[in-house]
Design an enzyme around this catalytic site. Structure first.
Site, PDB file in Angstrom:
ATOM      1  CG  PHE A 378      -0.730  -0.048   2.510  1.00  9.84           C
ATOM      2  CD1 PHE A 378       0.544   0.187   2.956  1.00  9.84           C
ATOM      3  CD2 PHE A 378      -1.720  -0.292   3.466  1.00  9.84           C
ATOM      4  CE1 PHE A 378       0.846   0.177   4.311  1.00  9.84           C
ATOM      5  CE2 PHE A 378      -1.439  -0.304   4.811  1.00  9.84           C
ATOM      6  CZ  PHE A 378      -0.149  -0.066   5.225  1.00  9.84           C
ATOM      7  CD  GLU A 379      -0.101   5.909   1.252  1.00  3.99           C
ATOM      8  OE1 GLU A 379      -1.325   5.696   1.090  1.00  3.99           O
ATOM      9  OE2 GLU A 379       0.426   7.001   1.071  1.00  3.99           O
ATOM     10  N   GLY A 380       1.492   2.590  -2.750  1.00  5.99           N
ATOM     11  CA  GLY A 380       2.318   2.378  -3.947  1.00  5.99           C
ATOM     12  C   GLY A 380       3.192   1.155  -3.767  1.00  5.99           C
TER      13      GLY A 380
END
Ligand SMILES: Cc1cc2nc3c(=O)[nH]c(=O)nc-3n(C[C@H](O)[C@H](O)[C@H](O)COP(=O)(O)OP(=O)(O)OC[C@H]3O[C@@H](n4cnc5c(N)ncnc54)[C@H](O)[C@@H]3O)c2cc1C
Length: 402
Positions: A378-380
């Site tokens: 998550f967050e890329g």
């Protein structure tokens, strides 16, 4: 090993956060790993304590809400808020990352609000717990593919669409929802909107069952004619095709170092536990001898520790740059990529080095190995961070390198 120290002024905060991790998080870590979807009520009192710490501190807080690019009275940037938040998160995630993600009022939505909200919005929404809803079934890594829409109707926006994998989505007071004002205008039209969790147009579809961070709830929603006041839009309501997506993406420059910090904390927990186990087994790690002339387990430990140090330094650098008004997109992605991968590799490496003890549910090593993977997603994801780094280094746009 070069033993770099954190600045003296941050030591009390790091030590308080470590105390919380040791005395509150660790003792209930396994309990909420097993009781998935049960709310860790022990965190309520702790959250109030942290609110108090944030209010009384001039160097920012220990949670996501501490991140705000503030100016001092003389107009210069206030130094320290991102860095202190990162240092607090590292300690708390050394305790338990799932519990950190479940801390009231410390959601990633809080960070977005803190970064871009107007004074009026801060007044209205400050002190509330905010989750962040970007991901959709057809828009994960490519957040520009978002299909949720926001249509202006009088003094309200009407939101429609589907949001999945919203961390703290069930427990938060607010959800920061990304939606497009006009899908024909592409990524520039994507804006974020603050939606109250009890809005009748926001319907909870289900909670996910997960591999790791099981203390943290992950919710899926449908937005159906969900009406929010015009003032709920975060940032500039104009669609500026020239400026494109930059405004929305800037939030990530603040939040990626926070996720990197989570990974650094979990990595350190696994390394420390493994070091103790190695010692018990009679394996000493000697910093004065070349790794390859030591026990194979000690050499492997040193290799993992070197990766940890690199991740730690990159994370501090990215946060320090944000505090000092230096563009940090490249460093934020480098930190997130290095820390996420290191966390996955090291926690699994520690399970391996500790053998059956590492795999056993009586210890936390196996849990940390499960918790680690999300920090690289998550967050890329890892791949997306590397893509961003490559684009920045090669001077290519997102359409030239994808
Ligand atoms: C527990 C959990 C909590 C989450 N919390 C939140 C939250 O609070 N808010 C929120 O909005 N989202 C959240 N997410 C969603 C998360 O951010 C996405 O899962 C993530 O961005 C990846 O998107 P995706 O799952 O659609 O994978 P995809 O984008 O479909 O990617 C699948 C794979 O392809 C790779 N890939 C994709 N594009 C490229 C490319 N161009 N080049 C190379 N490789 C590529 C990816 O790296 C990945 O390995 C959460 C997810 C989980 C599992």
């Amino acid at each position: 090993m070069i033993n770099l120290e954190i600045p003296k002024k941050f030591k009390p905060l790091a030590s308080q956060a470590n105390q919380v991790a040791t005395e509150v998080f660790r003792p209930i870590s396994r309990k909420y790993d097993e009781a998935e979807h049960a709310y860790p009520k022990e965190l309520d009192m702790l959250a109030s304590l942290i609110d108090g710490m944030n209010e009384g501190s001039d160097i920012g807080g220990a949670g996501a809400a501490g991140v705000r690019r503030e100016k001092s009275d003389d107009g210069s940037n206030r130094n320290g808020s991102n860095l202190s938040t990162v240092l607090g998160i590292i300690e708390l995630c050394w305790g338990d990352v799932g519990l950190l993600l479940s801390m009231p009022r410390q959601g990633l939505g809080n960070s977005a609000i803190a970064s871009v909200a107007t004074e009026e919005q801060l007044e209205k929404y400050g002190g509330k717990w905010a989750a962040m809803a970007i991901t959709e079934p057809e828009a994960g890594s490519d957040s520009a593919a978002i299909r949720a829409t926001a249509e202006l109707d009088g003094d309200e926006y009407v939101l429609n669409g589907e949001k999945i994998f919203v961390t703290s989505g069930d427990r938060a007071d607010l959800i920061v929802v990304w939606a497009s004002l006009d899908r024909s205008k592409g990524r520039a039209a994507i804006k974020s909107f603050i939606v109250e969790r009890d809005n009748p147009g926001l319907k909870l579809d289900r909670l996910e069952h997960k591999l790791g961070i099981r203390a943290s709830d992950t919710a899926n929603f449908t937005l159906q004619d969900c009406r929010v006041p015009k003032e709920a839009l975060l940032g500039d309501p104009e669609i500026n095709v020239q400026k494109g997506f930059a405004g929305a993406m800037q939030t990530f420059d603040n939040t990626r170092p926070l996720v990197a910090a989570m990974a650094v904390g979990v990595t350190r927990a696994a390394l420390e536990e493994t070091r103790k186990r190695l010692k018990k087994a009679g394996v000493e790690v000697d910093y004065d001898k070349p790794a390859l002339s030591q026990h194979a387990a000690a050499a492997r430990y040193l290799e993992m520790e070197a990766d940890y140090e690199a991740a730690w330094l990159l994370t501090l650098q990215a946060a320090w740059m944000a505090d000092n008004s230096k563009p940090n997109s490249l460093q934020a992605s480098m930190a997130k990529a290095k820390a996420g991968r290191t966390c996955v590799d090291v926690t699994l490496g520690c399970v391996e080095l500790c053998g059956s003890v590492g795999y056993d549910e009586n210890e936390l090593l196996e849990k940390w190995a499960r918790d680690a993977k999300i920090l690289d997603i998550f967050e890329g994801t890892q791949q997306i961070q590397l893509l961003i780094v490559a684009r920045q280094l090669l001077g290519k746009s997102s359409s030239e390198l994808r």
